[in-house]
Design an enzyme around this catalytic site. Structure first.
Site, PDB file in Angstrom:
ATOM      1  N   GLY A  15       0.826  -1.210   0.000  1.00 46.24           N
ATOM      2  CA  GLY A  15       0.000   0.000   0.000  1.00 46.24           C
ATOM      3  C   GLY A  15       0.859   1.258   0.000  1.00 46.24           C
ATOM      4  O   GLY A  15       2.080   1.212  -0.217  1.00 46.24           O
ATOM      5  N   TYR A 137     -13.841   3.966  12.211  1.00 48.52           N
ATOM      6  CA  TYR A 137     -12.465   3.631  11.784  1.00 48.52           C
ATOM      7  C   TYR A 137     -11.481   3.897  12.929  1.00 48.52           C
ATOM      8  O   TYR A 137     -10.675   3.030  13.290  1.00 48.52           O
ATOM      9  CB  TYR A 137     -12.137   4.488  10.558  1.00 48.52           C
ATOM     10  CG  TYR A 137     -10.687   4.577  10.184  1.00 48.52           C
ATOM     11  CD1 TYR A 137     -10.015   3.479   9.660  1.00 48.52           C
ATOM     12  CD2 TYR A 137      -9.976   5.781  10.317  1.00 48.52           C
ATOM     13  CE1 TYR A 137      -8.674   3.577   9.288  1.00 48.52           C
ATOM     14  CE2 TYR A 137      -8.644   5.882   9.949  1.00 48.52           C
ATOM     15  CZ  TYR A 137      -8.002   4.779   9.437  1.00 48.52           C
ATOM     16  OH  TYR A 137      -6.676   4.874   9.070  1.00 48.52           O
ATOM     17  N   PRO A 164       0.136   8.015  13.493  1.00 46.80           N
ATOM     18  CA  PRO A 164       0.495   8.992  12.459  1.00 46.80           C
ATOM     19  C   PRO A 164      -0.680   9.906  12.141  1.00 46.80           C
ATOM     20  O   PRO A 164      -1.833   9.506  12.195  1.00 46.80           O
ATOM     21  CB  PRO A 164       0.821   8.139  11.221  1.00 46.80           C
ATOM     22  CG  PRO A 164       0.761   6.728  11.654  1.00 46.80           C
ATOM     23  CD  PRO A 164      -0.032   6.679  12.932  1.00 46.80           C
ATOM     24  N   THR A 165      -0.353  11.134  11.785  1.00 44.49           N
ATOM     25  CA  THR A 165      -1.369  12.074  11.353  1.00 44.49           C
ATOM     26  C   THR A 165      -1.697  11.830   9.869  1.00 44.49           C
ATOM     27  O   THR A 165      -1.323  10.803   9.310  1.00 44.49           O
ATOM     28  CB  THR A 165      -0.877  13.515  11.603  1.00 44.49           C
ATOM     29  OG1 THR A 165      -1.915  14.396  11.276  1.00 44.49           O
ATOM     30  CG2 THR A 165       0.346  13.846  10.752  1.00 44.49           C
ATOM     31  N   ASP A 270     -17.160  18.745   7.045  1.00 43.97           N
ATOM     32  CA  ASP A 270     -15.791  19.211   7.282  1.00 43.97           C
ATOM     33  C   ASP A 270     -14.943  18.179   8.017  1.00 43.97           C
ATOM     34  O   ASP A 270     -13.728  18.190   7.933  1.00 43.97           O
ATOM     35  CB  ASP A 270     -15.829  20.470   8.165  1.00 43.97           C
ATOM     36  CG  ASP A 270     -15.893  21.748   7.350  1.00 43.97           C
ATOM     37  OD1 ASP A 270     -15.569  21.712   6.142  1.00 43.97           O
ATOM     38  OD2 ASP A 270     -16.276  22.781   7.931  1.00 43.97           O
TER      39      ASP A 270
HETATM   40  N1  LIG Z   1      -2.960   7.264   4.606  1.00 47.64           N
HETATM   41  C1  LIG Z   1      -3.007   8.007   5.709  1.00 47.64           C
HETATM   42  O1  LIG Z   1      -3.169   9.230   5.668  1.00 47.64           O
HETATM   43  C2  LIG Z   1      -2.849   7.360   7.063  1.00 47.64           C
HETATM   44  C3  LIG Z   1      -2.799   8.193   8.205  1.00 47.64           C
HETATM   45  C4  LIG Z   1      -2.641   7.606   9.462  1.00 47.64           C
HETATM   46  C5  LIG Z   1      -2.552   6.233   9.568  1.00 47.64           C
HETATM   47  N2  LIG Z   1      -2.623   5.454   8.453  1.00 47.64           N
HETATM   48  C6  LIG Z   1      -2.512   4.006   8.632  1.00 47.64           C
HETATM   49  O2  LIG Z   1      -1.421   3.541   7.855  1.00 47.64           O
HETATM   50  C7  LIG Z   1      -1.698   2.237   7.365  1.00 47.64           C
HETATM   51  C8  LIG Z   1      -1.503   2.202   5.876  1.00 47.64           C
HETATM   52  O3  LIG Z   1      -2.392   3.122   5.252  1.00 47.64           O
HETATM   53  P1  LIG Z   1      -2.291   3.392   3.672  1.00 47.64           P
HETATM   54  O4  LIG Z   1      -2.857   4.740   3.427  1.00 47.64           O
HETATM   55  O5  LIG Z   1      -0.910   3.066   3.199  1.00 47.64           O
HETATM   56  O6  LIG Z   1      -3.330   2.317   3.121  1.00 47.64           O
HETATM   57  P2  LIG Z   1      -3.434   1.594   1.702  1.00 47.64           P
HETATM   58  O7  LIG Z   1      -2.560   2.234   0.679  1.00 47.64           O
HETATM   59  O8  LIG Z   1      -4.897   1.495   1.398  1.00 47.64           O
HETATM   60  O9  LIG Z   1      -2.856   0.150   1.967  1.00 47.64           O
HETATM   61  C9  LIG Z   1      -3.551  -0.736   2.781  1.00 47.64           C
HETATM   62  C10 LIG Z   1      -3.083  -2.136   2.498  1.00 47.64           C
HETATM   63  O10 LIG Z   1      -3.845  -2.993   3.357  1.00 47.64           O
HETATM   64  C11 LIG Z   1      -3.928  -4.233   2.732  1.00 47.64           C
HETATM   65  N3  LIG Z   1      -5.169  -4.917   3.126  1.00 47.64           N
HETATM   66  C12 LIG Z   1      -6.410  -4.392   3.162  1.00 47.64           C
HETATM   67  N4  LIG Z   1      -7.308  -5.355   3.478  1.00 47.64           N
HETATM   68  C13 LIG Z   1      -6.588  -6.497   3.660  1.00 47.64           C
HETATM   69  C14 LIG Z   1      -6.941  -7.835   3.979  1.00 47.64           C
HETATM   70  N5  LIG Z   1      -8.214  -8.196   4.178  1.00 47.64           N
HETATM   71  N6  LIG Z   1      -5.936  -8.748   4.081  1.00 47.64           N
HETATM   72  C15 LIG Z   1      -4.643  -8.404   3.864  1.00 47.64           C
HETATM   73  N7  LIG Z   1      -4.258  -7.163   3.549  1.00 47.64           N
HETATM   74  C16 LIG Z   1      -5.227  -6.213   3.433  1.00 47.64           C
HETATM   75  C17 LIG Z   1      -3.935  -3.991   1.220  1.00 47.64           C
HETATM   76  O11 LIG Z   1      -3.151  -5.032   0.655  1.00 47.64           O
HETATM   77  P3  LIG Z   1      -3.270  -5.510  -0.904  1.00 47.64           P
HETATM   78  O12 LIG Z   1      -2.676  -4.382  -1.693  1.00 47.64           O
HETATM   79  O13 LIG Z   1      -2.502  -6.745  -0.966  1.00 47.64           O
HETATM   80  O14 LIG Z   1      -4.753  -5.665  -1.176  1.00 47.64           O
HETATM   81  C18 LIG Z   1      -3.322  -2.600   1.076  1.00 47.64           C
HETATM   82  O15 LIG Z   1      -2.101  -2.639   0.360  1.00 47.64           O
HETATM   83  C19 LIG Z   1      -3.120   1.909   7.813  1.00 47.64           C
HETATM   84  O16 LIG Z   1      -3.057   1.093   8.951  1.00 47.64           O
HETATM   85  C20 LIG Z   1      -3.734   3.253   8.143  1.00 47.64           C
HETATM   86  O17 LIG Z   1      -4.730   3.147   9.117  1.00 47.64           O
HETATM   87  C21 LIG Z   1      -2.747   5.977   7.211  1.00 47.64           C
END
Ligand SMILES: NC(=O)c1ccc[n+]([C@@H]2O[C@H](COP(=O)([O-])OP(=O)(O)OC[C@H]3O[C@@H](n4cnc5c(N)ncnc54)[C@H](OP(=O)(O)O)[C@@H]3O)[C@@H](O)[C@H]2O)c1
Length: 309
Positions: A15, A137, A164-165, A270
């Site tokens: 991801g 969430y 993380p923010t 918002d």
């Molecule tokens: N993006 C943000 O702004 C942000 C901010 C704070 C915290 N976070 C946290 O950071 C982490 C990563 O976020 P991201 O934005 O990088 O998310 P992302 O790009 O959507 O990546 C999430 C990954 O989770 C995997 N996944 C989802 N469902 C699954 C399942 N049932 N079994 C196995 N793997 C699964 C997917 O794998 P596949 O590709 O193999 O399907 C995907 O690659 C998360 O925990 C999120 O809560 C993100």
């Protein structure tokens, strides 16, 4: 810590954040095992146990796999976001314990913070209910903090929890149906410029604020925390810079060269009114702080989007 030869698992490693974390681990000489959802569906106990079977004895497990998105996805699918994020994490922590994982790094979210909180400090994590737009969430992921603290107390498990923010950067999700605010704005501005449109439409009033962290800085925080942190209290990872959404729009306009106007769609929510993380605990505990200024990070994001969309 020498990462060479360590057996490291990164769930969600393909991801957005996960791919940057894997790049960083590879630069340290380690080849992480990335369980893709098509092969190991972590919502099911069988998917989790097969993953542990194939990974072998794990030194460090970073749990990033999640269902994630902006306010749109959170409003559309709160049940999915609650269930899948909770069930994946709860099973994974339990099976990590049973499989003797040496270090478990849980990536939480700023959406766990109470709505009323401003200048979010870890001490205030339980002082109220999160904004309704992202509570299912945020709370699903917050329960994993409780689980890790309980497992530390009962089993002595070395599990840590990071908050993380809002992240942004190359390889983000630019799908307007599910994306977060930065990639959505980048895409809208680039497309409006190309089509010669005179304005973009942006959700909300533009008044709320957020704290934006460049994704490579976040990945560095994850690695440093894995190396240096072994305590039950969570750690914030933020830039410490409060940016209003209307100011962000202005910056993205500059980075994309879109010179038209903005129409605010105030029928859209918002979300949380203000958000800026105090990351002084992370600085003291692991020597981490955000390095990439917002304008530089936006420039790199826009460049990546131009080259890869
Ligand atoms: N993006 C943000 O702004 C942000 C901010 C704070 C915290 N976070 C946290 O950071 C982490 C990563 O976020 P991201 O934005 O990088 O998310 P992302 O790009 O959507 O990546 C999430 C990954 O989770 C995997 N996944 C989802 N469902 C699954 C399942 N049932 N079994 C196995 N793997 C699964 C997917 O794998 P596949 O590709 O193999 O399907 C995907 O690659 C998360 O925990 C999120 O809560 C993100």
């Amino acid at each position: 810590m020498d990462w060479r030869g360590k057996n490291v698992v990164v769930t969600g490693g393909a991801g957005f954040l996960g791919s940057h974390l894997c790049d960083r681990l590879k630069a340290e000489g380690c080849e992480p095992f990335v369980p893709r959802s098509a092969r190991y569906d972590l919502r099911y106990p069988s998917g989790v146990s097969e993953m542990f079977l194939d990974a072998g004895p794990v030194d460090v497990l970073f749990h990033l796999a999640a269902v994630v998105g902006g306010i749109g996805l959170n409003k559309e699918s709160p049940g999915t976001l609650f269930y899948e994020n909770a069930v994946m994490g709860i099973q994974l922590v339990e099976q990590a314990r049973l499989n003797g994982v040496e270090k478990f790094v849980q990536v939480g979210t700023v959406c766990a913070y109470p709505r009323a909180e401003y200048k979010q400090r870890e001490e205030a994590l339980w002082s109220g209910y999160p904004d309704p737009t992202n509570a299912p969430y945020g709370l699903a992921k917050k329960m994993l903090l409780v689980q890790l603290q309980a497992y530390r107390e009962q089993y002595g498990m070395n599990g840590i929890y990071l908050l993380p923010t809002n992240l942004y950067g190359p390889r983000d999700n630019f799908d307007l149906e599910t994306s977060h605010v930065v990639p959505a704005l980048v895409r809208k501005c680039v497309e409006a410029r190309e089509r010669g449109e005179d304005h973009i439409v942006v959700w909300g009033t533009g008044k709320p604020s957020r704290d934006f962290l460049y994704v490579e800085d976040a990945a560095e925080g994850l690695v440093l925390a894995a190396e240096r942190y072994d305590r039950p209290e969570p750690l914030n990872l933020g830039s410490g810079q409060e940016v209003r959404i209307d100011a962000l729009v202005h910056y993205v306009q500059g980075a994309t060269g879109f010179e038209g106007g903005v129409k605010w769609d105030t029928s859209r929510p918002d979300g949380q009114p203000r958000r800026v993380l105090d990351s002084s605990r992370a600085k003291a505990a692991i020597g981490w702080e955000a390095r990439t200024p917002l304008l530089e990070g936006l420039r790199k994001t826009v460049q990546w989007y131009g080259e890869h969309r």
